[in-house]
Design an enzyme around this catalytic site. Structure first.
Site, PDB file in Angstrom:
ATOM      1  N   HIS A  22     -16.803  -6.139 -65.236  1.00 29.09           N
ATOM      2  CA  HIS A  22     -16.931  -7.112 -66.317  1.00 29.09           C
ATOM      3  C   HIS A  22     -17.350  -8.444 -65.705  1.00 29.09           C
ATOM      4  O   HIS A  22     -16.907  -8.805 -64.616  1.00 29.09           O
ATOM      5  CB  HIS A  22     -15.614  -7.272 -67.070  1.00 29.09           C
ATOM      6  CG  HIS A  22     -15.238  -6.044 -67.844  1.00 29.09           C
ATOM      7  ND1 HIS A  22     -15.892  -5.661 -68.995  1.00 29.09           N
ATOM      8  CD2 HIS A  22     -14.298  -5.096 -67.623  1.00 29.09           C
ATOM      9  CE1 HIS A  22     -15.361  -4.543 -69.447  1.00 29.09           C
ATOM     10  NE2 HIS A  22     -14.386  -4.168 -68.634  1.00 29.09           N
ATOM     11  N   CYS A  34     -21.856  -9.863 -70.212  1.00 26.94           N
ATOM     12  CA  CYS A  34     -21.474  -8.467 -70.451  1.00 26.94           C
ATOM     13  C   CYS A  34     -22.306  -7.861 -71.587  1.00 26.94           C
ATOM     14  O   CYS A  34     -22.818  -6.744 -71.467  1.00 26.94           O
ATOM     15  CB  CYS A  34     -19.993  -8.347 -70.786  1.00 26.94           C
ATOM     16  SG  CYS A  34     -18.908  -8.267 -69.348  1.00 26.94           S
TER      17      CYS A  34
END
Length: 110
Positions: A22, A34
């Site tokens: 992430h 993301c």
């Protein structure tokens, strides 16, 4: 950090890619890095399937994990179309890495 690994054959063709992690750019649900990487990578896989009729070997998992491997022994014309789509993905991810290098890292392997 998002880590994207692009695996190339000895001839330079992209055989597979793996993306995981992430970005940590913003809170969950607001992270444009993301969201961008997800859109680029899933969009590429969907384009390969939709435009060539080839379904790659795909694995998805937790923490943003995506692995995509292109089958061997495809007709040359099909392989060329897939490579164009994959190279476009790489260029777009490199642009993101240039602008958001603290949050995304690309690695190339042969």
């Amino acid at each position: 950090m998002i880590r994207a690994t692009i695996n190339r054959t000895k001839s330079g063709s992209i055989q597979s890619f793996t993306i995981s992690g992430h970005a940590g750019f913003a809170a969950h649900g607001s992270d444009i890095v993301c969201a961008g990487v997800s859109t680029i990578s899933i969009g590429t896989v969907n384009s390969i399937i939709g435009l060539t009729g080839v379904t790659p070997d795909i694995e998805q998992g937790a923490d943003g994990f995506l692995r995509c491997e292109i089958p061997d022994n495809l007709p040359v014309e099909t392989q060329e179309k897939i490579q164009l789509l994959l190279e476009s993905m790489v260029i777009t991810l490199q642009s993101m890495e240039k602008d958001y290098g603290k949050y995304i890292k690309l690695t190339f392997k042969q």
